[in-house]
Design a protein around this motif. Structure first.
Motif, short mmCIF file in Angstrom:
data_model
loop_
_atom_site.label_atom_id
_atom_site.label_comp_id
_atom_site.label_asym_id
_atom_site.label_seq_id
_atom_site.Cartn_x
_atom_site.Cartn_y
_atom_site.Cartn_z
N PHE A 99 0.27 -53.43 28.28
CA PHE A 99 0.22 -53.73 29.73
C PHE A 99 0.79 -52.37 30.25
O PHE A 99 0.48 -52.07 31.51
CB PHE A 99 1.34 -54.93 29.66
CG PHE A 99 0.64 -56.15 29.67
CD1 PHE A 99 -0.54 -56.59 30.41
CD2 PHE A 99 1.16 -56.98 28.63
CE1 PHE A 99 -1.17 -57.73 30.27
CE2 PHE A 99 0.73 -58.30 28.50
CZ PHE A 99 -0.64 -58.53 29.29
N GLU A 100 1.75 -51.71 29.76
CA GLU A 100 2.20 -50.31 30.31
C GLU A 100 1.05 -49.27 30.49
O GLU A 100 0.91 -48.71 31.42
CB GLU A 100 3.48 -49.74 29.43
CG GLU A 100 4.71 -50.64 29.29
CD GLU A 100 5.26 -50.75 30.83
OE1 GLU A 100 5.24 -49.83 31.64
OE2 GLU A 100 5.63 -51.64 30.99
N ALA A 101 0.20 -49.26 29.37
CA ALA A 101 -0.89 -48.49 29.37
C ALA A 101 -2.16 -48.89 30.38
O ALA A 101 -2.36 -47.92 31.17
CB ALA A 101 -1.78 -48.29 27.85
N GLY A 102 -2.00 -50.22 30.62
CA GLY A 102 -2.95 -50.47 31.62
C GLY A 102 -2.42 -50.35 33.04
O GLY A 102 -3.18 -50.15 33.67
N ALA A 103 -1.17 -50.45 33.19
CA ALA A 103 -0.50 -50.33 34.64
C ALA A 103 -0.86 -48.60 34.77
O ALA A 103 -1.14 -48.42 35.91
CB ALA A 103 0.92 -50.53 34.47
N LYS A 104 -0.75 -47.83 33.80
CA LYS A 104 -0.94 -46.41 34.25
C LYS A 104 -2.34 -46.29 34.58
O LYS A 104 -2.66 -45.41 35.56
CB LYS A 104 -0.64 -45.53 33.05
CG LYS A 104 0.71 -45.43 32.74
CD LYS A 104 1.01 -44.61 31.45
CE LYS A 104 2.56 -44.46 31.04
NZ LYS A 104 2.79 -43.96 29.67
N TYR A 105 -3.25 -46.95 33.90
CA TYR A 105 -4.71 -46.56 34.30
C TYR A 105 -4.79 -47.35 35.86
O TYR A 105 -5.51 -46.64 36.45
CB TYR A 105 -5.65 -47.35 33.32
CG TYR A 105 -7.05 -47.71 33.88
CD1 TYR A 105 -7.91 -46.54 33.17
CD2 TYR A 105 -7.43 -48.71 34.42
CE1 TYR A 105 -9.29 -46.50 33.71
CE2 TYR A 105 -8.82 -48.44 35.09
CZ TYR A 105 -9.60 -47.59 34.60
OH TYR A 105 -11.16 -47.60 34.82
N LEU A 106 -4.51 -48.70 36.06
CA LEU A 106 -4.44 -49.03 37.42
C LEU A 106 -4.10 -48.14 38.44
O LEU A 106 -4.61 -47.94 39.52
CB LEU A 106 -3.84 -50.51 37.49
CG LEU A 106 -4.51 -51.64 36.61
CD1 LEU A 106 -3.77 -52.73 36.51
CD2 LEU A 106 -6.07 -51.78 37.10
N LEU A 107 -2.92 -47.70 38.20
CA LEU A 107 -2.40 -46.65 39.31
C LEU A 107 -3.09 -45.37 39.26
O LEU A 107 -2.97 -44.86 40.51
CB LEU A 107 -1.01 -46.41 38.73
CG LEU A 107 0.31 -47.65 39.06
CD1 LEU A 107 1.58 -47.23 38.43
CD2 LEU A 107 0.17 -48.23 40.39
N ARG A 108 -3.82 -45.09 38.28
CA ARG A 108 -4.51 -43.77 38.60
C ARG A 108 -5.92 -43.96 39.15
O ARG A 108 -6.46 -43.29 39.78
CB ARG A 108 -4.46 -42.98 36.98
CG ARG A 108 -5.33 -41.63 37.02
CD ARG A 108 -5.09 -40.98 35.56
NE ARG A 108 -5.75 -41.95 34.53
CZ ARG A 108 -5.31 -42.55 33.65
NH1 ARG A 108 -3.93 -42.43 33.32
NH2 ARG A 108 -5.87 -43.35 32.68
N ARG A 109 -6.63 -45.05 38.67
CA ARG A 109 -8.02 -45.28 39.06
C ARG A 109 -8.32 -46.62 39.64
O ARG A 109 -9.39 -46.69 40.14
CB ARG A 109 -8.86 -45.69 37.59
CG ARG A 109 -8.71 -44.46 36.51
CD ARG A 109 -9.85 -43.52 36.64
NE ARG A 109 -10.85 -43.79 37.13
CZ ARG A 109 -12.29 -44.11 36.41
NH1 ARG A 109 -12.02 -43.97 35.13
NH2 ARG A 109 -13.35 -44.41 36.81
N GLY A 110 -7.31 -47.56 39.89
CA GLY A 110 -7.40 -48.55 40.81
C GLY A 110 -8.39 -49.36 39.91
O GLY A 110 -8.19 -49.70 38.69
N TYR A 111 -9.06 -50.47 40.76
CA TYR A 111 -9.62 -51.68 40.22
C TYR A 111 -11.21 -51.39 40.12
O TYR A 111 -11.80 -52.44 40.05
CB TYR A 111 -9.17 -52.85 41.03
CG TYR A 111 -7.97 -53.10 40.84
CD1 TYR A 111 -7.31 -54.25 39.69
CD2 TYR A 111 -6.65 -52.59 41.33
CE1 TYR A 111 -6.00 -54.47 39.66
CE2 TYR A 111 -5.37 -52.81 41.09
CZ TYR A 111 -5.13 -53.84 40.26
OH TYR A 111 -3.80 -54.30 40.20
N LYS A 112 -11.77 -50.29 40.16
CA LYS A 112 -12.99 -50.15 40.37
C LYS A 112 -13.83 -50.59 38.87
O LYS A 112 -13.17 -50.25 37.99
CB LYS A 112 -13.39 -48.67 40.52
CG LYS A 112 -12.88 -48.20 41.83
CD LYS A 112 -13.27 -46.58 42.08
CE LYS A 112 -12.61 -46.00 43.09
NZ LYS A 112 -12.63 -44.75 43.38
#
Length: 193
Positions: free
Chosen positions: A180-193
């Motif tokens: 979940f922490e890795a996913g959060a980093k991804y979402l904050l960097r790339r968004g929901y595209k």
């Protein structure tokens, strides 16, 4: 009950993409991402566009505020996957885990701005009771939220109410905290595209 389609309902190109993501990230692709690749013409492409606009489009709510809103909606829906995913993302976005935890535990005493508190209170009523009225909206506006902020919060609520229901219906796997922490980093960097 987890539906097998989340494990096997993809073509060779998507399976390769999932394998590459796992190889480079060290984590499995979360089921929330997997579901948008299943029948993308029916659900995935539309869901990604709507969610990205709600979460990263123009708004006077910060990204952190919108992630907290998603976590709040997930919390009210009792969706373990969505609670963990968006709590992790809100914590990273705010850089304030105790504040996020406080808002999810007791909205009324949480150290958040009154416009956000009033907006979350209104969304809570909408989710629990299924209706809000003009008095509820006047209370949110009187607390300092703008009409645009109310619309933006309703869009976040719609996106994550839907996602929470899909998470429970499809039996999304709850990842380890590191996932979940890795996913959060991804979402904050790339968004929901």
């Amino acid at each position: 009950m987890r539906l097998d389609v989340l494990n096997s309902g993809y073509g060779p190109g998507t399976k390769l993409l999932f394998a590459m993501i796992r190889l480079f990230s060290g984590h499995p692709v979360p089921d929330a991402a997997r579901i948008v690749f299943y029948r993308p013409d029916f659900y995935g492409n539309h869901a990604k566009a709507f969610t990205h606009a709600a979460m990263r489009g123009p708004s006077t709510w910060s990204v952190a505020d919108r992630e907290l809103t998603a976590a709040y909606v997930a919390n009210l829906n009792g969706s373990a996957f969505c609670i963990a995913a968006h709590t992790a993302t809100a914590r990273q976005a705010y850089q304030n885990g105790p504040m996020v935890a406080a808002a999810l535990a007791d909205l009324e005493s949480a150290p958040i701005a009154e416009p956000l508190r009033a907006t979350l209170r209104m969304l809570g009523k909408l989710l629990v009771e299924g209706v809000v009225d003009a008095a509820d909206m006047r209370a949110v506006l009187a607390a300092g939220a703008s009409r645009e902020q109310v619309e933006d919060a309703l869009a976040v609520c719609a996106a994550f109410d839907t996602t929470a229901r899909l998470a429970d219906a499809f039996g999304f796997e709850v990842l380890a905290p590191e996932g979940f922490e890795a996913g959060a980093k991804y979402l904050l960097r790339r968004g929901y595209k």
